[in-house]
Design an enzyme around this catalytic site. Structure first.
Site, PDB file in Angstrom:
ATOM      1  N   VAL A   1      -5.514   0.273   3.005  1.00 41.92           N
ATOM      2  CA  VAL A   1      -5.644  -1.187   2.906  1.00 41.92           C
ATOM      3  C   VAL A   1      -6.843  -1.532   2.016  1.00 41.92           C
ATOM      4  O   VAL A   1      -6.734  -2.363   1.102  1.00 41.92           O
ATOM      5  CB  VAL A   1      -5.794  -1.819   4.312  1.00 41.92           C
ATOM      6  CG1 VAL A   1      -6.220  -3.284   4.218  1.00 41.92           C
ATOM      7  CG2 VAL A   1      -4.479  -1.695   5.084  1.00 41.92           C
TER       8      VAL A   1
ATOM      9  N   LYS B   1      -3.540  -1.808  15.767  1.00 44.79           N
ATOM     10  CA  LYS B   1      -3.058  -0.941  16.850  1.00 44.79           C
ATOM     11  C   LYS B   1      -4.129  -0.747  17.902  1.00 44.79           C
ATOM     12  O   LYS B   1      -5.310  -0.709  17.582  1.00 44.79           O
ATOM     13  CB  LYS B   1      -2.770   0.447  16.281  1.00 44.79           C
ATOM     14  CG  LYS B   1      -1.494   0.569  15.549  1.00 44.79           C
ATOM     15  CD  LYS B   1      -1.131   2.053  15.465  1.00 44.79           C
ATOM     16  CE  LYS B   1       0.168   2.212  14.732  1.00 44.79           C
ATOM     17  NZ  LYS B   1       0.004   2.074  13.283  1.00 44.79           N
TER      18      LYS B   1
ATOM     19  N   GLU C   1       0.835  -1.217   0.000  1.00 49.46           N
ATOM     20  CA  GLU C   1       0.000   0.000   0.000  1.00 49.46           C
ATOM     21  C   GLU C   1       0.863   1.258   0.000  1.00 49.46           C
ATOM     22  O   GLU C   1       2.073   1.197   0.244  1.00 49.46           O
ATOM     23  CB  GLU C   1      -0.945   0.015   1.204  1.00 49.46           C
ATOM     24  CG  GLU C   1      -0.240   0.102   2.536  1.00 49.46           C
ATOM     25  CD  GLU C   1      -1.114   0.690   3.637  1.00 49.46           C
ATOM     26  OE1 GLU C   1      -1.661   1.803   3.463  1.00 49.46           O
ATOM     27  OE2 GLU C   1      -1.231   0.054   4.693  1.00 49.46           O
TER      28      GLU C   1
END
Ligand code: PSU
Ligand code: MN
Length: 305
Positions: A106, A159, A25
């Site tokens: 993504v 995360k 990406e």
């Protein structure tokens, strides 16, 4: 469709030879890391993929085209440009029509990879269900893409700027398998622990490839999350990073950050508050994912040839 897609010479030659291709990406380049580390890291990640027997295809929107693989000059220009638009599913049509520079998330990278017949995609972390999404409804388009687009995403988990528990629930509802690469526990990007189990622990690239093949042979559309923990030596201290993420979340709230700006804002704050430590960890985990991802691409390619 073909009028919008431009393969780099390297990707074109690789596909002609039947070599495994790995998608990368570009939001991580434009929004995830500062120049010049972003370009340096992107080049190193591409080289790791070559060294492991696959062909890298960094994906970005340039001049009204979806570039599948960037030349050296394009990568330099892209990484050094200001105001590159973050491009998710909803943005693709507009950015191509207006010929603006777009960094694929993504979700958008999965779409573009599928259009170019690439099944394996390596990145750092995926978007997910944000904390407080019960009221804000802030759920990344990455999750919807994983539900419908046939591309496997090798990442270091999610995360803890996100609600990891809700992210897993959402993926379960959408039928997206979450695999731990050599681990029972979902990694949380900077750390190897999140406190949440993955669905399946798989230890080798060959077994991951077999799982993907079986899923797609059945016509079960959608992707898979292959979560690969950050190397132990590069992981950040759990309490250190947790405290920083809490601070970043408070600042986002105080500044009324919304929509597509939430994730880049939080990532930027974390970077600032860790004084660069998070950047080092980020670079290390992406490289580690590139090694695993290219091995999976090689194994998947063997199964299908
Ligand atoms: N999470 C990370 N690093 C990133 C991103 C997310 O740890 O670079 C980027 C990816 O491009 C991802 C996007 O697809 O942010 C998700 O943004 P949003 O939450 O707005 O969907
Ligand atoms: Mn969002």
């Amino acid at each position: 469709m073909k009028e919008f897609i431009v393969l780099s010479e390297e990707v074109k030659a690789g596909q002609a030879k039947g070599l495994p291709i790995v998608a990368l990406e570009s939001t991580i380049i434009s929004h995830g890391m500062p120049y010049p580390q972003n370009v340096k890291t992107a080049r190193e990640v591409e080289q790791i993929i070559r060294d492991n027997g696959a062909v890298p295809a960094t994906i970005a929107l340039i001049d009204g085209k979806i570039k599948i693989g960037l030349s050296d000059e394009e990568l330099e220009m892209f990484g050094n440009s200001q105001g590159v638009a973050k491009a998710s599913r909803r943005d693709l049509g507009y950015l191509l029509a207006t010929k603006k520079l777009g960094a694929t998330t993504v979700a958008a990278t999965m779409i573009c990879a599928e259009l170019a017949d690439i099944e394996i995609f390596v990145t750092g972390g995926i978007g997910g269900v944000h904390r407080g999404a019960e009221t804000t409804m802030d759920i990344s388009a990455d999750l919807e893409e994983l539900a419908q687009t046939n591309v496997a995403v090798i990442c270091a988990g999610a995360k803890s700027i996100l609600d990891i528990g809700l992210t897993l629930e959402y993926l379960e509802t959408k039928g997206v398998p979450v695999v731990g690469y050599g681990t029972d526990e979902l990694p949380a990007f900077y750390t190897r622990q999140s406190g949440f189990d993955v669905n399946f622990k798989i230890d080798t690239p060959e077994e991951v490839a077999e799982m993907l093949r079986a899923k797609w042979q059945l016509g079960l559309k959608g992707g898979a999350v292959i979560a690969n923990p950050i190397p132990e030596s590069e992981a950040l201290e759990h309490s250190f990073i947790t405290e920083i993420i809490e601070k970043a979340l408070v600042e986002a709230e105080e500044n009324g950050i919304q929509g597509k700006n939430v994730t880049p804002f939080l990532l930027g704050k974390v970077k600032e508050l860790t004084e660069g430590k998070s950047l080092d960890a980020n670079i290390a985990l992406v490289k580690n994912n590139a090694v695993v991802g290219s091995k999976i691409a090689v194994a998947y390619n063997k199964l299908n040839s």
